[in-house]
Design a protein around this motif. Structure first.
Motif, PDB file in Angstrom:
ATOM      1  N   ILE C 173       0.853  -1.188   0.000  1.00 31.94           N
ATOM      2  CA  ILE C 173       0.000   0.000   0.000  1.00 31.94           C
ATOM      3  C   ILE C 173       0.890   1.240   0.000  1.00 31.94           C
ATOM      4  N   SER C 174       0.331   2.339  -0.511  1.00 32.36           N
ATOM      5  CA  SER C 174       1.063   3.608  -0.428  1.00 32.36           C
ATOM      6  C   SER C 174       0.500   4.438   0.703  1.00 32.36           C
ATOM      7  N   VAL C 175       1.377   5.237   1.292  1.00 33.44           N
ATOM      8  CA  VAL C 175       0.970   6.228   2.270  1.00 33.44           C
ATOM      9  C   VAL C 175       1.730   7.506   1.923  1.00 33.44           C
ATOM     10  N   GLY C 176       1.259   8.621   2.431  1.00 36.60           N
ATOM     11  CA  GLY C 176       1.964   9.854   2.099  1.00 36.60           C
ATOM     12  C   GLY C 176       1.527  10.994   2.964  1.00 36.60           C
ATOM     13  N   ILE C 177       2.282  12.090   2.855  1.00 37.48           N
ATOM     14  CA  ILE C 177       1.927  13.311   3.586  1.00 37.48           C
ATOM     15  C   ILE C 177       1.228  14.226   2.591  1.00 37.48           C
ATOM     16  N   PHE C 178      -0.083  14.383   2.757  1.00 40.59           N
ATOM     17  CA  PHE C 178      -0.850  15.229   1.846  1.00 40.59           C
ATOM     18  C   PHE C 178      -1.329  16.454   2.607  1.00 40.59           C
ATOM     19  N   GLU C 179      -0.975  17.602   2.123  1.00 41.52           N
ATOM     20  CA  GLU C 179      -1.292  18.859   2.811  1.00 41.52           C
ATOM     21  C   GLU C 179      -0.973  18.770   4.297  1.00 41.52           C
ATOM     22  N   GLY C 180       0.189  18.214   4.597  1.00 41.74           N
ATOM     23  CA  GLY C 180       0.675  18.205   5.964  1.00 41.74           C
ATOM     24  C   GLY C 180       0.221  17.045   6.823  1.00 41.74           C
ATOM     25  N   GLU C 190      -3.988  13.069  -5.052  1.00 37.41           N
ATOM     26  CA  GLU C 190      -3.117  13.255  -3.893  1.00 37.41           C
ATOM     27  C   GLU C 190      -1.655  13.015  -4.255  1.00 37.41           C
ATOM     28  N   ASP C 191      -1.435  11.965  -5.023  1.00 38.71           N
ATOM     29  CA  ASP C 191      -0.068  11.561  -5.352  1.00 38.71           C
ATOM     30  C   ASP C 191       0.670  12.674  -6.087  1.00 38.71           C
ATOM     31  N   SER C 192      -0.050  13.380  -6.961  1.00 40.20           N
ATOM     32  CA  SER C 192       0.617  14.393  -7.781  1.00 40.20           C
ATOM     33  C   SER C 192       0.913  15.667  -6.982  1.00 40.20           C
ATOM     34  N   GLN C 193       0.350  15.775  -5.774  1.00 44.33           N
ATOM     35  CA  GLN C 193       0.607  16.990  -5.000  1.00 44.33           C
ATOM     36  C   GLN C 193       1.258  16.729  -3.648  1.00 44.33           C
ATOM     37  N   CYS C 194       1.471  15.460  -3.303  1.00 42.78           N
ATOM     38  CA  CYS C 194       1.893  15.200  -1.932  1.00 42.78           C
ATOM     39  C   CYS C 194       3.358  15.537  -1.717  1.00 42.78           C
ATOM     40  N   ASP C 195       3.730  15.741  -0.457  1.00 42.18           N
ATOM     41  CA  ASP C 195       5.110  16.057  -0.098  1.00 42.18           C
ATOM     42  C   ASP C 195       5.945  14.789   0.002  1.00 42.18           C
ATOM     43  N   THR C 196       5.348  13.778   0.594  1.00 43.15           N
ATOM     44  CA  THR C 196       6.076  12.538   0.769  1.00 43.15           C
ATOM     45  C   THR C 196       5.203  11.388   0.307  1.00 43.15           C
ATOM     46  N   ASP C 197       5.835  10.451  -0.371  1.00 42.99           N
ATOM     47  CA  ASP C 197       5.131   9.299  -0.923  1.00 42.99           C
ATOM     48  C   ASP C 197       5.910   8.074  -0.459  1.00 42.99           C
ATOM     49  N   MET C 198       5.222   7.132   0.169  1.00 44.03           N
ATOM     50  CA  MET C 198       5.923   5.956   0.671  1.00 44.03           C
ATOM     51  C   MET C 198       5.158   4.700   0.280  1.00 44.03           C
ATOM     52  N   ASN C 199       5.871   3.734  -0.273  1.00 42.04           N
ATOM     53  CA  ASN C 199       5.256   2.463  -0.600  1.00 42.04           C
ATOM     54  C   ASN C 199       5.772   1.418   0.386  1.00 42.04           C
ATOM     55  N   VAL C 200       4.833   0.663   0.932  1.00 41.45           N
ATOM     56  CA  VAL C 200       5.193  -0.299   1.963  1.00 41.45           C
ATOM     57  C   VAL C 200       4.670  -1.672   1.548  1.00 41.45           C
ATOM     58  N   VAL C 201       5.537  -2.673   1.674  1.00 37.53           N
ATOM     59  CA  VAL C 201       5.158  -4.051   1.372  1.00 37.53           C
ATOM     60  C   VAL C 201       5.310  -4.853   2.662  1.00 37.53           C
TER      61      VAL C 201
END
Lengths: 252, 252, 252, 252, 252, 252
Positions: C173-180, C190-201
């Motif tokens: 799954i992906s997680v990320g920091i979206f608008e803080g 969200e992906d195109s604007q997020c600050d941090t994008d993390m994929n976790v397996v």
């Protein structure tokens, strides 16, 4: 060869030929010295060197089966054409057109070859256009048959195979609708302006191996298709006579 | 659609279909959400996603002319087929077969498009086979026409072009000689064993755009060709009805 | 799944989802008919066809060892995305992004496969995105596991292997920091604007197989990372339930 | 740098280093004479030449915008490794691993660069490994930052830009679980046997830019991840001191 | 080494060297640690890493014969030169210049190798230029000989071969006509402006292995060629002394 | 042309030629019809089609300068040789040998062309070997000069350039040490067994443009080189007479 079955008079062709008239066709055997079969075929100003090379191996997918293979490659010298084309070897890949033509040549020749009788070897056909004036694929097939026949004759003479894998003659011609009328054996001037362009491959027995008709402009009708097929039939009969003549009258 | 015109009874087809019977044909518009036109076309178990994408630019050879372009690409998912094929993107090149098919799709669609009316833009057709069971190129053409029509409708709705560049319908079907008899719309079981395989592209007005017949086994005769053409004609009429139905009954 | 551990209220997500809410996830088995395993996986509007194909051979580097291999390839249909991408097969090479993703899918699945138990055969995973809306790599891993599981089940049923090489579940799954704020399962907006994008397996047992976090904008802190990991953990638990449900409730 | 926070004693490392001990790190500026920035970076026996080259143009996708670009390429001499690898230039393509690494280097450096302040020019980073002993990507990022800094300094000295686009320091280190214990800065002996391998990129301000952890063997736990991150944090602080020292003490 | 045989005084060289003066030549053995032979060769500011790697296999065309092979590859780091060159691995092919040079290096070294005495193994030579200032191919040959010699010494020490396959020394140097006068060992400033550029490869016994002279500007005369050859002869004698010195005075 | 200056009698050549005897040389202008210059050149059984094509544009690196360019490409038909070679267009790249030869042809012709006088256009030289029997590169240069001359004559006749950019004649010949004795113009039988092979390119004024000598077996001495150069000099004088004769006696 009779006149066109069309009642209305055909418009004049750029070359002055009649609608059902082939260009001058010349087949010169033993054109280069290394190949097992080597033919220069000329359909008017279209000139193609066709060689047939025998390799004592078969492609991966035929390993272990007592069967041969026949494959074809096609190329044009960069300045065989009105304006220079990029050299495919320098670009690093063959165009879609080149691949389409070499696949067609291979299928056409395989249709008259008994690949079991060839034994576990490959016949490589190479058709290289040194001057192009329309009809390079049909000239290639027509000349390549003679080159392949010569290569096979050497295999028999060398005692490598007992009987010829060649089951029949095969030749090819283009036909098209030029300024509204069906014509035989299009040259470049006609080819670049015609509405419909059709390539036909037939055997000596008169069977069809390939029919590839394309409407470049207006779609064509079933009647037009019938006329084109009839024209092609007459043209291919004449080409096969040329092949026979070349095989009989030129020394091995 | 009537029964086959052949007097002798046709041998049974693997699918149990009559000689002149199409597979179930389904055309689903708006299949994916991003493309200007997106269609899932199914000819029985053959399933192809066809999209039409509009780009506001033209290829180099058309720069400066007020004319558009339409081009097509074709692909198969690696496991669309019985055994897995290499992924072309990983191999680094498209096969000759792929190039042949995508060139055919492009010519077929251009034959019914007025590229001047399209303006200086390119319509990219992508046909991607997600499941293959014979006839992927004919399904591609038939579905791609609907996708292209949808894309054009959006251009008109957006006021970018005044009138439709679509001049006529176009669809395609395969016919072949299976166990000695002509049949319509070959599936994989038939295609892999047939003697002759012919792909026919026709317009709504009944004109021929492409006829590509190949003898995989024995050459075919002119009578056989006539029967194949008649079968194809009836099949394409049915396909064009399906296209019309899809365009009329499914919302935009 | 509980609410976000963050005290401050999260800003609204474009989709209206809560911070820790997955999109609708659907896993459809037996989606196409030829592959040993074939799954359509949907994470909202992201749709990926995942197939697992068995080949009775191994790559060169494993020849002569009684061990299997699992490898993955990834692709996107050209118009799976908002604007059309070049077709990789036509360009003649896969992008760095594609290679990165297919390497990730392969590593993720191998982490739960006992390759010795697979015997001297290769499991080819193909993930082809037919519609993209963010999270294509995580959907691919999640769906590919089910396809691989189905392929293995067939091997066991056919008596080719005695016991399953599948050691555990695996999903991504992906997680990320979206608008803080940390959010779960980013869609394209969200992906195109997020600050941090993390994929976790992660595996069914809760172990980490891959963590790949990238600061697209501002660097992230250790606290943020901890929150992201917690969100991913909860998301993957839910995905593995979906996998189990699909394997239990849909017929073979 | 303090000892490992783990209570149980770490097993001995092949190199005899403590768990939290970096290899000898050396950064040599002005290593070759043509590039605007040229650094030899050594992490023990891993040696990488990093150059930064300025080009007064930007890639296509940035044309017409007053913004610069930074991009990175990575390579290894064929015999930088224990056994000779194929030369990528001779094979005709870069491996997936190479592409993954060069994309990582580029992202890492862009995270501390204000591309608007760079003006319409491109900074090309080249990292070429002349001897590999584990950690080539982390050494590359650490050295490339210094090379990029030197190149930027020349732009300022030449009056081409008014202020530095460099917003912060950036460096990278690997951490991993070796024989059950977390260790810092894996060399080849450790890297080839470790269970988990994680590459971490951080800024001078202590923010995370990239975290890429992979379980090569057993999955890792959240506690292990926390320990690894703490180790990486301490290692990167030490590396950034080395970068500062190199920039301050070596002449321009 | 005596003064130039020319009566007229030579014009000053950009470097201030005499017409028959080599740049400072340094040969550093064991430069990197993995290769069986590893040499840094410097001709002034031209610096090349030359490695020799032994592989226990031979190319396809030598299978089944008890003979070895020696082959060479050449590359330049992108920023070895004044302005950055494209990375060949990224472009996907080696330039014609690269191929020409690596073929030359291979021929030069094979001329002094008894490939039968090498046994069924391949010696891979890699020459990678890390800084270029003219003469990279001659430096490569000169350094590669020493690397190959070291690799062979290890084979003998390991008892894999009984006697050395090295029959003689081999080295290379460039000569040219710069501002009308013959000069030895051109650097970049001379090379980029000279009229004639000639690369000469000779053995320790004084035989010629390669002479490659090119008139970049005005054609050269037979007298000029004779003078160039004499200069090259003296230069190569000096280079071979350097090779001997390196082999004798540096530890294994 | 006088006899060889060697006192000892030369051993018989396979062809029965004297040591200093060229093969029959034939230069046929206007061999194909589309190119601005088109020549069939024959050195005995070696046959090469050389065309010169004019393009009204220059390569990128000359844009905006009032200067022309001349570039050459070389190819061999797959069965020009004793055994069939792979088609470079099908393999997807040109061999190192091909690139080396085409670079040589380009340099040789540029040495006698005033590229400023050519104007902002490119002269493309294509040399395609249809039958190979040794000396294809020297025949190519010799024939290409005549083709280029014809193309230039058409430019002058069309009023596109005021004066000829051709500054001098240029031709090429091979010489070698065959069974211990120097011989002129090696055919395949000699070339495949000789110790030293040297290709020499000279102008009409007798200047050297290229000298490329390679010891395939034993290294050669300075005396041998002098004899080879003398032989080449006499051969090239004869070839230039052939070029003049072709340009004077064959109609345009």
């Amino acid at each position: 060869m009779t006149d066109s079955p069309l009642l209305k008079p055909s418009p004049p062709r750029p070359s002055g030929r009649r609608a059902n008239q082939l260009r001058d066709v010349r087949i010169t055997r033993n054109y280069t010295k290394h190949a097992e079969g080597s033919v220069l075929v000329e359909f008017g100003d279209t000139k193609v060197i066709c060689t047939a090379s025998i390799a004592e191996r078969v492609p991966e997918f035929l390993r272990g089966r007592e069967q041969g293979w026949l494959t074809a490659e096609y190329g044009m010298l960069p300045r065989a054409t009105h304006t220079r084309s990029d050299r495919e070897a320098a670009r690093g890949k063959q165009t879609g057109r080149t691949q389409e033509i070499q696949r067609l040549i291979g299928r056409a020749l395989r249709s008259v070859f008994d690949l079991n009788a060839l034994g576990a070897r490959t016949l490589h056909i190479d058709c290289d256009v040194i001057q192009a004036d329309g009809g390079t694929r049909t000239a290639s097939i027509t000349g390549a048959f003679v080159a392949a026949h010569d290569a096979v004759t050497k295999l028999i003479a060398a005692g490598k195979i007992a009987q010829s894998p060649v089951k029949d003659f095969v030749a090819a011609i283009s036909v098209g609708i030029f300024e509204g009328s069906p014509v035989l054996d299009l040259d470049y001037d006609e080819d670049s302006q015609c509405d419909t362009d059709m390539n036909v491959v037939m055997t000596g027995a008169g069977g069809f191996v390939e029919v590839q008709g394309t409407a470049e402009g207006a779609p064509f009708t079933r009647d037009e298709m019938n006329e084109l097929i009839a024209l092609a039939d007459s043209g291919i009969k004449a080409l096969i006579l040329k092949q026979k003549e070349a095989l009989e009258t030129q020394g091995v």
